[in-house]
Design a protein around this motif. Structure first.
Motif, PDB file in Angstrom:
ATOM      1  N   TRP A 232       0.903  -1.258   0.083  1.00  0.00           N
ATOM      2  CA  TRP A 232       0.043   0.057   0.039  1.00  0.00           C
ATOM      3  C   TRP A 232       0.962   1.290   0.098  1.00  0.00           C
ATOM      4  O   TRP A 232       0.412   2.413  -0.090  1.00  0.00           O
ATOM      5  CB  TRP A 232      -0.802  -0.131   1.241  1.00  0.00           C
ATOM      6  N   GLN A 233       2.192   1.116  -0.289  1.00  0.00           N
ATOM      7  CA  GLN A 233       3.203   2.430  -0.337  1.00  0.00           C
ATOM      8  C   GLN A 233       2.863   3.227   1.040  1.00  0.00           C
ATOM      9  O   GLN A 233       2.803   4.531   0.701  1.00  0.00           O
ATOM     10  CB  GLN A 233       2.715   2.963  -1.540  1.00  0.00           C
ATOM     11  N   ARG A 234       2.621   2.833   2.096  1.00  0.00           N
ATOM     12  CA  ARG A 234       2.807   3.513   3.170  1.00  0.00           C
ATOM     13  C   ARG A 234       3.329   3.000   4.379  1.00  0.00           C
ATOM     14  O   ARG A 234       3.598   1.851   4.486  1.00  0.00           O
ATOM     15  CB  ARG A 234       1.341   3.935   3.567  1.00  0.00           C
ATOM     16  N   ARG A 235       3.589   3.968   5.615  1.00  0.00           N
ATOM     17  CA  ARG A 235       4.299   3.371   6.839  1.00  0.00           C
ATOM     18  C   ARG A 235       3.172   2.761   7.396  1.00  0.00           C
ATOM     19  O   ARG A 235       2.005   2.979   7.706  1.00  0.00           O
ATOM     20  CB  ARG A 235       4.959   4.719   7.358  1.00  0.00           C
ATOM     21  N   VAL A 236       3.664   1.604   7.947  1.00  0.00           N
ATOM     22  CA  VAL A 236       2.865   0.949   9.080  1.00  0.00           C
ATOM     23  C   VAL A 236       3.659   0.817  10.378  1.00  0.00           C
ATOM     24  O   VAL A 236       4.756   0.465  10.351  1.00  0.00           O
ATOM     25  CB  VAL A 236       2.602  -0.790   8.742  1.00  0.00           C
ATOM     26  N   TYR A 237       2.801   1.598  11.482  1.00  0.00           N
ATOM     27  CA  TYR A 237       3.407   1.491  12.674  1.00  0.00           C
ATOM     28  C   TYR A 237       3.190   0.543  13.618  1.00  0.00           C
ATOM     29  O   TYR A 237       1.790   0.108  13.787  1.00  0.00           O
ATOM     30  CB  TYR A 237       2.890   2.846  13.433  1.00  0.00           C
ATOM     31  N   ARG A 238       4.067  -0.223  14.277  1.00  0.00           N
ATOM     32  CA  ARG A 238       3.628  -1.257  15.187  1.00  0.00           C
ATOM     33  C   ARG A 238       3.434  -0.750  16.447  1.00  0.00           C
ATOM     34  O   ARG A 238       4.207  -0.177  17.124  1.00  0.00           O
ATOM     35  CB  ARG A 238       4.761  -2.257  15.127  1.00  0.00           C
ATOM     36  N   ILE A 239       2.262  -1.026  17.161  1.00  0.00           N
ATOM     37  CA  ILE A 239       1.987  -0.775  18.552  1.00  0.00           C
ATOM     38  C   ILE A 239       2.069  -2.224  19.378  1.00  0.00           C
ATOM     39  O   ILE A 239       1.183  -3.102  19.195  1.00  0.00           O
ATOM     40  CB  ILE A 239       0.436  -0.245  18.594  1.00  0.00           C
ATOM     41  N   ALA A 240       2.941  -2.278  20.050  1.00  0.00           N
ATOM     42  CA  ALA A 240       2.945  -3.552  20.995  1.00  0.00           C
ATOM     43  C   ALA A 240       2.382  -3.146  22.327  1.00  0.00           C
ATOM     44  O   ALA A 240       2.635  -2.637  23.255  1.00  0.00           O
ATOM     45  CB  ALA A 240       4.537  -3.810  21.443  1.00  0.00           C
ATOM     46  N   VAL A 241       1.208  -4.185  22.541  1.00  0.00           N
ATOM     47  CA  VAL A 241       0.717  -4.172  23.666  1.00  0.00           C
ATOM     48  C   VAL A 241       1.355  -5.066  24.851  1.00  0.00           C
ATOM     49  O   VAL A 241       1.691  -6.121  24.613  1.00  0.00           O
ATOM     50  CB  VAL A 241      -0.896  -4.746  23.550  1.00  0.00           C
ATOM     51  N   PRO A 242       1.701  -4.348  26.011  1.00  0.00           N
ATOM     52  CA  PRO A 242       2.584  -5.114  27.065  1.00  0.00           C
ATOM     53  C   PRO A 242       1.656  -6.237  27.678  1.00  0.00           C
ATOM     54  O   PRO A 242       0.450  -6.232  27.836  1.00  0.00           O
ATOM     55  CB  PRO A 242       2.547  -3.972  28.084  1.00  0.00           C
ATOM     56  N   LEU A 243       2.440  -7.486  27.855  1.00  0.00           N
ATOM     57  CA  LEU A 243       2.017  -8.704  28.071  1.00  0.00           C
ATOM     58  C   LEU A 243       1.212  -8.468  29.539  1.00  0.00           C
ATOM     59  O   LEU A 243       0.270  -9.180  29.762  1.00  0.00           O
ATOM     60  CB  LEU A 243       3.212  -9.609  28.186  1.00  0.00           C
ATOM     61  N   LYS A 244       1.812  -7.795  30.333  1.00  0.00           N
ATOM     62  CA  LYS A 244       1.110  -7.550  31.587  1.00  0.00           C
ATOM     63  C   LYS A 244      -0.334  -7.008  31.428  1.00  0.00           C
ATOM     64  O   LYS A 244      -1.539  -7.355  32.106  1.00  0.00           O
ATOM     65  CB  LYS A 244       1.756  -6.894  32.563  1.00  0.00           C
ATOM     66  N   LEU A 245      -0.440  -5.905  30.609  1.00  0.00           N
ATOM     67  CA  LEU A 245      -1.867  -5.344  30.438  1.00  0.00           C
ATOM     68  C   LEU A 245      -2.784  -6.603  29.622  1.00  0.00           C
ATOM     69  O   LEU A 245      -3.971  -6.533  29.960  1.00  0.00           O
ATOM     70  CB  LEU A 245      -1.687  -4.287  29.552  1.00  0.00           C
ATOM     71  N   MET A 246      -2.206  -7.387  28.807  1.00  0.00           N
ATOM     72  CA  MET A 246      -3.028  -8.245  28.169  1.00  0.00           C
ATOM     73  C   MET A 246      -3.541  -9.234  29.071  1.00  0.00           C
ATOM     74  O   MET A 246      -4.831  -9.566  29.036  1.00  0.00           O
ATOM     75  CB  MET A 246      -2.315  -8.952  27.108  1.00  0.00           C
ATOM     76  N   LYS A 247      -2.656  -9.594  29.767  1.00  0.00           N
ATOM     77  CA  LYS A 247      -3.113 -10.754  30.908  1.00  0.00           C
ATOM     78  C   LYS A 247      -4.093 -10.069  31.971  1.00  0.00           C
ATOM     79  O   LYS A 247      -5.318 -10.579  32.207  1.00  0.00           O
ATOM     80  CB  LYS A 247      -1.853 -11.052  31.736  1.00  0.00           C
ATOM     81  N   ALA A 248      -3.896  -8.936  32.386  1.00  0.00           N
ATOM     82  CA  ALA A 248      -4.914  -8.260  33.379  1.00  0.00           C
ATOM     83  C   ALA A 248      -6.184  -8.158  32.416  1.00  0.00           C
ATOM     84  O   ALA A 248      -7.412  -8.161  33.025  1.00  0.00           O
ATOM     85  CB  ALA A 248      -4.124  -6.845  33.559  1.00  0.00           C
ATOM     86  N   LEU A 249      -6.071  -7.496  31.093  1.00  0.00           N
ATOM     87  CA  LEU A 249      -7.549  -7.546  30.393  1.00  0.00           C
ATOM     88  C   LEU A 249      -8.393  -9.092  30.232  1.00  0.00           C
ATOM     89  O   LEU A 249      -9.573  -9.014  30.328  1.00  0.00           O
ATOM     90  CB  LEU A 249      -7.202  -7.055  29.092  1.00  0.00           C
ATOM     91  N   ALA A 250      -7.367 -10.076  30.182  1.00  0.00           N
ATOM     92  CA  ALA A 250      -8.026 -11.245  30.004  1.00  0.00           C
ATOM     93  C   ALA A 250      -8.681 -11.856  31.186  1.00  0.00           C
ATOM     94  O   ALA A 250      -9.954 -12.433  31.229  1.00  0.00           O
ATOM     95  CB  ALA A 250      -6.917 -12.370  29.576  1.00  0.00           C
ATOM     96  N   HIS A 251      -7.990 -11.511  32.320  1.00  0.00           N
ATOM     97  CA  HIS A 251      -8.504 -11.932  33.743  1.00  0.00           C
ATOM     98  C   HIS A 251      -9.668 -11.237  34.023  1.00  0.00           C
ATOM     99  O   HIS A 251     -10.707 -11.815  34.476  1.00  0.00           O
ATOM    100  CB  HIS A 251      -7.559 -11.801  34.907  1.00  0.00           C
ATOM    101  N   LEU A 252      -9.745  -9.725  33.641  1.00  0.00           N
ATOM    102  CA  LEU A 252     -10.918  -8.961  33.809  1.00  0.00           C
ATOM    103  C   LEU A 252     -12.225  -9.535  33.090  1.00  0.00           C
ATOM    104  O   LEU A 252     -13.491  -9.526  33.419  1.00  0.00           O
ATOM    105  CB  LEU A 252     -10.635  -7.724  33.695  1.00  0.00           C
ATOM    106  N   ASN A 253     -12.047  -9.992  31.624  1.00  0.00           N
ATOM    107  CA  ASN A 253     -12.879 -10.337  30.760  1.00  0.00           C
ATOM    108  C   ASN A 253     -13.555 -11.713  31.073  1.00  0.00           C
ATOM    109  O   ASN A 253     -14.800 -11.892  31.189  1.00  0.00           O
ATOM    110  CB  ASN A 253     -12.236 -10.574  29.493  1.00  0.00           C
ATOM    111  N   LEU A 254     -12.724 -12.603  31.811  1.00  0.00           N
ATOM    112  CA  LEU A 254     -12.996 -13.921  32.208  1.00  0.00           C
ATOM    113  C   LEU A 254     -14.138 -13.613  33.315  1.00  0.00           C
ATOM    114  O   LEU A 254     -15.367 -14.457  33.708  1.00  0.00           O
ATOM    115  CB  LEU A 254     -11.956 -14.703  32.283  1.00  0.00           C
ATOM    116  N   LEU A 255     -13.686 -12.922  34.347  1.00  0.00           N
ATOM    117  CA  LEU A 255     -14.557 -12.389  35.530  1.00  0.00           C
ATOM    118  C   LEU A 255     -15.670 -11.860  35.055  1.00  0.00           C
ATOM    119  O   LEU A 255     -16.754 -12.416  35.632  1.00  0.00           O
ATOM    120  CB  LEU A 255     -13.763 -11.470  36.448  1.00  0.00           C
ATOM    121  N   SER A 256     -15.694 -10.873  34.183  1.00  0.00           N
ATOM    122  CA  SER A 256     -16.944 -10.341  33.629  1.00  0.00           C
ATOM    123  C   SER A 256     -17.908 -11.440  33.029  1.00  0.00           C
ATOM    124  O   SER A 256     -19.068 -11.348  33.314  1.00  0.00           O
ATOM    125  CB  SER A 256     -16.571  -9.164  32.582  1.00  0.00           C
ATOM    126  N   ALA A 257     -17.442 -12.583  32.285  1.00  0.00           N
ATOM    127  CA  ALA A 257     -18.176 -13.492  31.648  1.00  0.00           C
ATOM    128  C   ALA A 257     -18.909 -14.266  32.576  1.00  0.00           C
ATOM    129  O   ALA A 257     -20.055 -14.722  32.480  1.00  0.00           O
ATOM    130  CB  ALA A 257     -16.981 -14.270  30.610  1.00  0.00           C
TER     131      ALA A 257
END
Length: 307
Positions: A232-257
């Motif tokens: 696509w002839q354009r710059r692609v910027y990589r955004i790395a989500v911290p592992l600790k944040l991902m795990k926290a969101l996953a535990h919160l999502n499971l509790l909500s479920a």
């Protein structure tokens, strides 16, 4: 070649694509569905016969597999709140299908569409359930069986990989952490091609086979960004989500479920899967057994997905 194929999961992403592929190549399909559907043939295509029922409905399963030359089992649960929910569909559902075949006195060839996640059953409830389903099938001595383990699938109807491709089109690639992870991909049309090869093969092909698009060494996140930038002839910027944040969101999502009663996709087990460092495949055993080769190139599929 044509014949009667029994199909589970025909209303999902994978099953719907396989249904389209099979009928377009002259195969008659009898498909399981939870929602009633009309048994009317499409123009210039063989009739799809719909069987109303689920994987815990013995009568429906016996009707599904009756006189079928082959059974393609791709139905399953990919999200859930606990191991029991995955096991009920993915493990017990497979056992129920095998029981239905035996009760009918049939010898239908059985193709299980599993997952590459089954390579690491310790990672998640989903991976464990897929592995257990494979084990149940592989213990069958009187039934010709084959197991496909495709990697991450994408294509028309995909709701997981396609958003990532479109985000790259917009110039953003969100990745899990800053790892040097290697992943593999497979277009749904190439899975369909492998299934057709399996159906057309005159001999039984026992074993468990991995499938990906043939990219040697898989893809790194940097490679994916480079492909998108070239395309696509354009710059692609990589955004790395911290592992600790991902795990926290996953535990919160499971509790909500658990509190709200929904089936979550993002769970601690899913984080284990998506952060595993090496999801590369080896197509050589399947290529040697069936003569199958993947045809879809990722840049072409990316361009099509973002139209």
């Amino acid at each position: 070649m044509s014949g009667l194929v029994a199909l589970t999961g025909a209303t999902g992403f994978v099953g719907a694509a396989l249904l389209k592929t099979l009928t377009s190549r002259g195969w008659r399909v009898r498909a399981l569905t939870r929602r009633p559907r009309p048994n009317t043939p499409e123009q210039d295509k063989p009739e799809t016969q719909w069987i109303n029922g689920a994987l815990d409905d013995g009568c429906a399963l016996r009707a599904l597999v009756e006189d079928a030359a082959a059974l393609i089992h791709c139905a399953g649960v990919v999200r859930g709140r606990n191991a029991a929910e995955f096991n009920h569909a993915n493990v017990q559902g497979t056992a129920n299908l095998l029981r239905a075949i035996k009760q009918n006195g049939g010898t239908a060839r059985f193709l299980l569409i599993s997952s590459l996640a089954a390579r690491h059953p310790q990672y998640s409830w989903y991976a464990a359930s897929k592995y257990q389903a494979e084990q149940i099938l592989s213990q069958q001595d009187s039934l010709p069986w084959t197991i496909f383990r495709p990697t991450a699938l994408y294509g028309p109807g995909d709701k997981e990989i396609k958003p990532m491709l479109r985000a790259m089109r917009a110039g953003v690639l969100i990745t899990p952490g800053r790892s040097t992870q290697r992943i593999s991909l497979l277009h749904i049309d190439d899975l369909g091609g492998a299934v057709l090869r399996w159906l057309q093969h005159p001999e039984h092909i026992p074993g468990t086979f991995e499938l990906d698009d043939g990219q040697a060494g898989g893809y790194s996140w940097e490679m994916l960004a480079e492909i998108a930038e070239h395309l696509w002839q354009r710059r692609v910027y990589r955004i790395a989500v911290p592992l600790k944040l991902m795990k926290a969101l996953a535990h919160l999502n499971l509790l909500s479920a658990h509190l709200l009663g929904y089936a979550p996709m993002l769970t601690p087990g899913k984080i284990n899967e998506i952060t595993h460092p090496d999801w590369r495949c080896d197509n050589r055993p399947l290529m040697q057994a069936l003569g199958w080769r993947p045809q879809v190139k990722l840049p072409d599929a990316m361009r099509q997905a973002c139209l």
